[in-house]
Design an enzyme around this catalytic site. Structure first.
Site, PDB file in Angstrom:
ATOM      1  N   ARG A 230       1.347   1.695  -3.665  1.00 14.15           N
ATOM      2  CA  ARG A 230       0.128   2.199  -4.313  1.00 14.15           C
ATOM      3  C   ARG A 230      -0.046   3.699  -4.031  1.00 14.15           C
ATOM      4  O   ARG A 230      -0.466   4.463  -4.880  1.00 14.15           O
ATOM      5  CB  ARG A 230      -1.113   1.457  -3.785  1.00 14.15           C
ATOM      6  CG  ARG A 230      -1.103  -0.046  -3.903  1.00 14.15           C
ATOM      7  CD  ARG A 230      -1.508  -0.536  -5.273  1.00 14.15           C
ATOM      8  NE  ARG A 230      -0.497  -0.391  -6.283  1.00 14.15           N
ATOM      9  CZ  ARG A 230       0.627  -1.132  -6.344  1.00 14.15           C
ATOM     10  NH1 ARG A 230       0.894  -2.040  -5.427  1.00 14.15           N
ATOM     11  NH2 ARG A 230       1.494  -0.962  -7.311  1.00 14.15           N
TER      12      ARG A 230
ATOM     13  N   HIS B  66     -14.703   0.979  -0.747  1.00 12.15           N
ATOM     14  CA  HIS B  66     -13.634   0.047  -0.385  1.00 12.15           C
ATOM     15  C   HIS B  66     -12.485   0.706   0.355  1.00 12.15           C
ATOM     16  O   HIS B  66     -11.388   0.157   0.421  1.00 12.15           O
ATOM     17  CB  HIS B  66     -13.122  -0.658  -1.653  1.00 12.15           C
ATOM     18  CG  HIS B  66     -14.170  -1.500  -2.301  1.00 12.15           C
ATOM     19  ND1 HIS B  66     -14.147  -1.854  -3.644  1.00 12.15           N
ATOM     20  CD2 HIS B  66     -15.316  -2.050  -1.802  1.00 12.15           C
ATOM     21  CE1 HIS B  66     -15.219  -2.581  -3.918  1.00 12.15           C
ATOM     22  NE2 HIS B  66     -15.937  -2.712  -2.834  1.00 12.15           N
TER      23      HIS B  66
ATOM     24  N   ASP C 145      -8.440   5.415  -4.702  1.00 11.81           N
ATOM     25  CA  ASP C 145      -7.633   6.603  -4.965  1.00 11.81           C
ATOM     26  C   ASP C 145      -8.454   7.863  -4.670  1.00 11.81           C
ATOM     27  O   ASP C 145      -9.646   7.792  -4.361  1.00 11.81           O
ATOM     28  CB  ASP C 145      -7.144   6.610  -6.420  1.00 11.81           C
ATOM     29  CG  ASP C 145      -8.299   6.568  -7.418  1.00 11.81           C
ATOM     30  OD1 ASP C 145      -9.085   7.539  -7.454  1.00 11.81           O
ATOM     31  OD2 ASP C 145      -8.434   5.566  -8.153  1.00 11.81           O
TER      32      ASP C 145
ATOM     33  N   SER D 123     -17.100  -3.782 -13.714  1.00 14.17           N
ATOM     34  CA  SER D 123     -17.568  -5.046 -14.279  1.00 14.17           C
ATOM     35  C   SER D 123     -18.923  -5.462 -13.724  1.00 14.17           C
ATOM     36  O   SER D 123     -19.562  -6.372 -14.251  1.00 14.17           O
ATOM     37  CB  SER D 123     -16.556  -6.152 -13.973  1.00 14.17           C
ATOM     38  OG  SER D 123     -16.461  -6.365 -12.568  1.00 14.17           O
TER      39      SER D 123
ATOM     40  N   TYR E 145       0.820  -1.214   0.000  1.00 11.40           N
ATOM     41  CA  TYR E 145       0.000   0.000   0.000  1.00 11.40           C
ATOM     42  C   TYR E 145       0.851   1.260   0.000  1.00 11.40           C
ATOM     43  O   TYR E 145       0.420   2.290  -0.540  1.00 11.40           O
ATOM     44  CB  TYR E 145      -1.006  -0.037   1.154  1.00 11.40           C
ATOM     45  CG  TYR E 145      -2.090  -1.056   0.893  1.00 11.40           C
ATOM     46  CD1 TYR E 145      -3.140  -0.768   0.028  1.00 11.40           C
ATOM     47  CD2 TYR E 145      -2.032  -2.331   1.442  1.00 11.40           C
ATOM     48  CE1 TYR E 145      -4.120  -1.711  -0.261  1.00 11.40           C
ATOM     49  CE2 TYR E 145      -2.997  -3.280   1.160  1.00 11.40           C
ATOM     50  CZ  TYR E 145      -4.045  -2.967   0.310  1.00 11.40           C
ATOM     51  OH  TYR E 145      -4.996  -3.905   0.012  1.00 11.40           O
TER      52      TYR E 145
END
Length: 231
Positions: A55, A103, A88, A176, A52
């Site tokens: 990220r 999330h 983000d 999706s 993380y």
């Protein structure tokens, strides 16, 4: 008019952030069980912390895409809420004022013992992005990412569902519709709500609801949608 925008990884992919499921995505480089589950954290907190941290640093190498900016621009005409599966901060950086992160948020860390307790959630600064093993939350536990891992409850799902129930227009971008409970949010839209799905690929959406599929990427799809006289 109330507009709810539900976004997934395809939105941030246009900014250069790796998706998880597509070819070349993060799950081809890392095992999901190792970096995105409570068990992975318990087994190897150093690996998860490093993942993380990486990220987080990536966030400052990218900027919002036109799609993010156009979603923010909707606020000039409509009452807009963004519900995102992305961790983000690109929606906020583009100017969206009401963003719900289903999330979690990459720029935040929290207690390992009480991850959803607001008292222990901290926002990191751009000049202090990395967390180290030994960094503690206010309750004395190791700081962990403020991320909803697989197998954990989604604290914001009820708030998101309530917003979807109020939608006159639901715009779904770059997801999706495979990950629950987020995918189930579309079912909360009122029967009269107009639904637009923006994604360049066919999406297997198990719904009897009529919707318009704009088979373009996030930015081009939003451009087309906003070129109309009304949503």
């Amino acid at each position: 008019m109330k507009v709810v925008v539900l976004t997934g990884a395809g939105m941030s992919a246009e900014s250069g952030i790796s998706t998880f499921r597509d070819s070349g995505g993060l799950w081809e480089q890392y095992q999901v069980e190792d970096v995105a589950t409570p068990e992975g954290w318990a087994r190897n907190p150093q690996l998860v912390t490093d993942f993380y941290n990486e990220r987080r640093r990536q966030l400052f190498d990218v900027k919002p895409c036109l799609g993010h900016e156009l979603v923010a621009r909707l606020e000039e005409k409509y009452d807009v809420a963004v519900v995102t599966q992305n961790v983000d901060n690109l929606h906020e950086r583009a100017g969206s004022s009401q963003v719900i992160h289903l999330h979690g948020e990459l720029m935040k860390v929290t207690s390992s013992l009480q991850p959803n307790n607001p008292r222990y959630i901290q926002t990191l600064s751009p000049d202090h992005l990395d967390v180290k093993i030994g960094d503690k939350a206010a309750d004395g536990s190791q700081l962990r990412p403020f991320i909803v891992w697989f197998g954990e409850p989604v604290p914001q799902i009820e708030r998101a569902a309530t917003l979807c129930e109020q939608a006159d227009v639901l715009i779904v971008i770059g997801t999706s519709l495979n990950v629950y409970p987020a995918a189930g949010l579309t079912l909360y839209a009122p029967p009269q709500a107009r639904i637009y799905l923006i994604d360049p690929k066919p999406v297997k959406w198990n719904s009897s609801r009529p919707f318009e599929h704009i088979m373009l990427g996030a930015s081009e799809g939003m451009k087309q949608l906003m070129s109309r006289d009304s949503l």
